[in-house]
Design an enzyme around this catalytic site. Structure first.
Site, PDB file in Angstrom:
ATOM      1  N   ASP A 180      12.506   6.579  -0.104  1.00 48.95           N
ATOM      2  CA  ASP A 180      11.596   6.665   1.036  1.00 48.95           C
ATOM      3  C   ASP A 180      12.292   7.294   2.259  1.00 48.95           C
ATOM      4  OD1 ASP A 180       9.195   6.242   2.338  1.00 48.95           O
ATOM      5  OD2 ASP A 180       9.102   4.104   1.935  1.00 48.95           O
ATOM      6  N   ASP A 231       0.624   7.096   3.445  1.00 45.96           N
ATOM      7  CA  ASP A 231       0.159   6.210   2.376  1.00 45.96           C
ATOM      8  C   ASP A 231      -1.339   6.300   2.098  1.00 45.96           C
ATOM      9  OD1 ASP A 231       2.750   5.566   2.595  1.00 45.96           O
ATOM     10  OD2 ASP A 231       2.449   3.457   3.068  1.00 45.96           O
TER      11      ASP A 231
HETATM   12  C1  GLA Z   1       6.270   3.786   2.834  1.00 45.23           C
HETATM   13  C2  GLA Z   1       5.845   4.469   1.534  1.00 45.23           C
HETATM   14  C3  GLA Z   1       4.999   3.509   0.724  1.00 45.23           C
HETATM   15  C4  GLA Z   1       5.771   2.233   0.443  1.00 45.23           C
HETATM   16  C5  GLA Z   1       6.230   1.607   1.747  1.00 45.23           C
HETATM   17  C6  GLA Z   1       7.190   0.451   1.529  1.00 45.23           C
HETATM   18  O1  GLA Z   1       5.166   3.569   3.666  1.00 45.23           O
HETATM   19  O2  GLA Z   1       5.169   5.655   1.788  1.00 45.23           O
HETATM   20  O3  GLA Z   1       4.582   4.108  -0.493  1.00 45.23           O
HETATM   21  O4  GLA Z   1       6.867   2.536  -0.372  1.00 45.23           O
HETATM   22  O5  GLA Z   1       6.912   2.555   2.558  1.00 45.23           O
HETATM   23  O6  GLA Z   1       7.630  -0.131   2.716  1.00 45.23           O
END
Ligand code: GLA
Length: 404
Positions: free
Chosen positions: A149, A204
């Site tokens: 990430d 997301d």
């Molecule tokens: C980010 C990613 C998500 C998830 C969260 C976890 O937002 O894009 O897919 O992995 O972190 O904290």
């Protein structure tokens, strides 16, 4: 044998001298499950073992799903005295190695999450400055997939940071599918193929058909806004390097029809098919959608082409994906809020994909048409395609050239 020849033979059969990503992995889009969409950081050993059991019991494994990925929240808040990452002892009392062994014993693969920054998005220890040490730990535990990430990465260069982790994984020696989760900020499609096997294209996902929810400096998006955001990146995707439209929300609250469209579109876009629902308690309808082998075959097609918007018919969007062996997959999505009659004249629409050098006049050289949700042959392209399609539902077909 002269020394130079010996050296050449050695070089041919040894691993490349320079670090690289592991080649030969993810030649079709990875398929699996990730904990985040449903469980956030509330994950634990029994849940994950239950997911592995469900993979076998409900036919996910048989349909091709392989990777079980623990997202954020699996770690203890602190590294150990030697700086190693450790599993949260309350959530995972048996530790990561035992969990990986359990998953492997079912013929499945094990994935973990970490972050290029100093901390993960949920505040657990990130890999910045510990990349090689963490990669060795993953190899020791038996990790097959790493989602990496992009939170808390002040002053880091994205391409460089992903390269560092790529090299660390390579040095640790265990083949790992490397999943770049940088949300599309630094155009990872332009450098991602060199660094990893898939890259997220957006912030997301959220479980809606057409919504966008702002969170200050980023937005979460529903199915269609995620698709629309990146219409121009088709050419960057292919075997071993995929545009990743995020973990799926199938089974997480949209209607059954919307779930079908979501699933079909992810298949068409050659996106990784990573389930994000509670697969242990999914409804029969959700299981049916997620394990539709005819749709999965479109996603897993060897050509690895991403679909394109072929025709906009007002209420219907028609997307086309060229497949290996001169076949095609098409979806006709009713974008409207009401049931609509589809009456599609193949003759008016030559099917053309410059990227893969394909052009076919479907009324002149008829193809056999098979409905991939009804699992029936429904005629040929010599005549039009007629159907009644409920709101936010679709017809998905596979076209196969007829022998003359
Ligand atoms: C980010 C990613 C998500 C998830 C969260 C976890 O937002 O894009 O897919 O992995 O972190 O904290």
């Amino acid at each position: 044998m002269p020394r130079i020849r010996l050296l050449l033979i050695f070089l041919m059969f040894s691993a490349p001298l320079f670090p690289q990503k592991f080649e030969g992995l993810a030649l079709t889009p990875p398929m699996g499950w990730n904990s985040w969409n449903t469980f956030a950081t509330d994950i634990h050993e029994e849940l994950i073992k239950g997911v592995a059991d469900a993979f076998v019991e409900f036919g996910y494994k048989e349909a091709g799903y392989q990777y079980i990925v623990l997202d954020d929240g699996w770690m203890a808040m602190e590294r150990d005295a030697d700086g190693n990452l450790q599993a949260d002892p309350q959530k995972f009392p048996g530790g990561m190695k035992a969990l990986a062994d359990y998953i492997h014993s079912k013929g499945l693969k094990f994935g973990l999450y970490n972050c290029a920054g100093s901390k993960t998005c949920a505040g657990y220890p990130g890999s910045r400055g510990h990349e090689y040490q963490d990669a060795r730990k993953y190899a020791e535990w038996g990790v097959d997939f790493l989602k990496y990430d992009w939170c808390n990465t002040e002053n880091l260069n994205a391409k460089g940071a992903y390269q560092t982790m790529r090299d660390a994984l390579y040095a640790a020696g265990r083949p790992v599918v490397f999943s770049i989760c940088e949300w599309g900020t630094d155009q990872p499609w332009t450098w991602g193929a060199e660094m990893g096997h898939l890259w997220r294209t957006s912030g997301d996902i959220v479980n809606c058909w057409d919504c966008e929810i702002g969170h200050g400096n980023w937005s979460s998006r529903g199915v269609w806004p995620i698709i629309r955001l990146r219409e121009g990146i088709r050419r960057f995707s292919g075997p071993g390097h995929w545009n990743d439209f995020d973990m799926m929300e199938v089974g997480n609250g949209m209607s059954a029809a919307e779930d079908r469209v979501h699933f079909a579109m992810w298949a068409m876009l050659a996106s990784p098919l990573i389930m994000g629902n509670d697969v242990r308690s999914a409804s029969p309808e959700t299981v049916k959608t997620l394990t539709n082998k005819a749709v999965i075959a479109v996603n897993q097609d060897k050509l690895g082409a991403m679909a394109f918007l072929f025709s906009d018919e007002g209420d219907f969007e028609v997307w086309a994906k060229p497949l290996a062996g001169e076949e095609w997959a098409l979806v006709f999505v009713n974008m409207s809020e009401e049931s609509r009659k589809l009456d599609f004249d193949w003759g008016k629409h030559p099917l053309e994909d410059g990227l893969h050098h394909r052009r076919v006049q479907l009324d002149k050289e008829p193809y056999a048409v098979r409905d991939l949700f009804k699992h029936r042959d429904i005629g040929t392209t010599a005549t039009g395609l007629k159907a009644t399609v409920p709101a936010h539902d679709l017809v998905m077909v596979r076209l196969k050239k007829q022998e003359n």
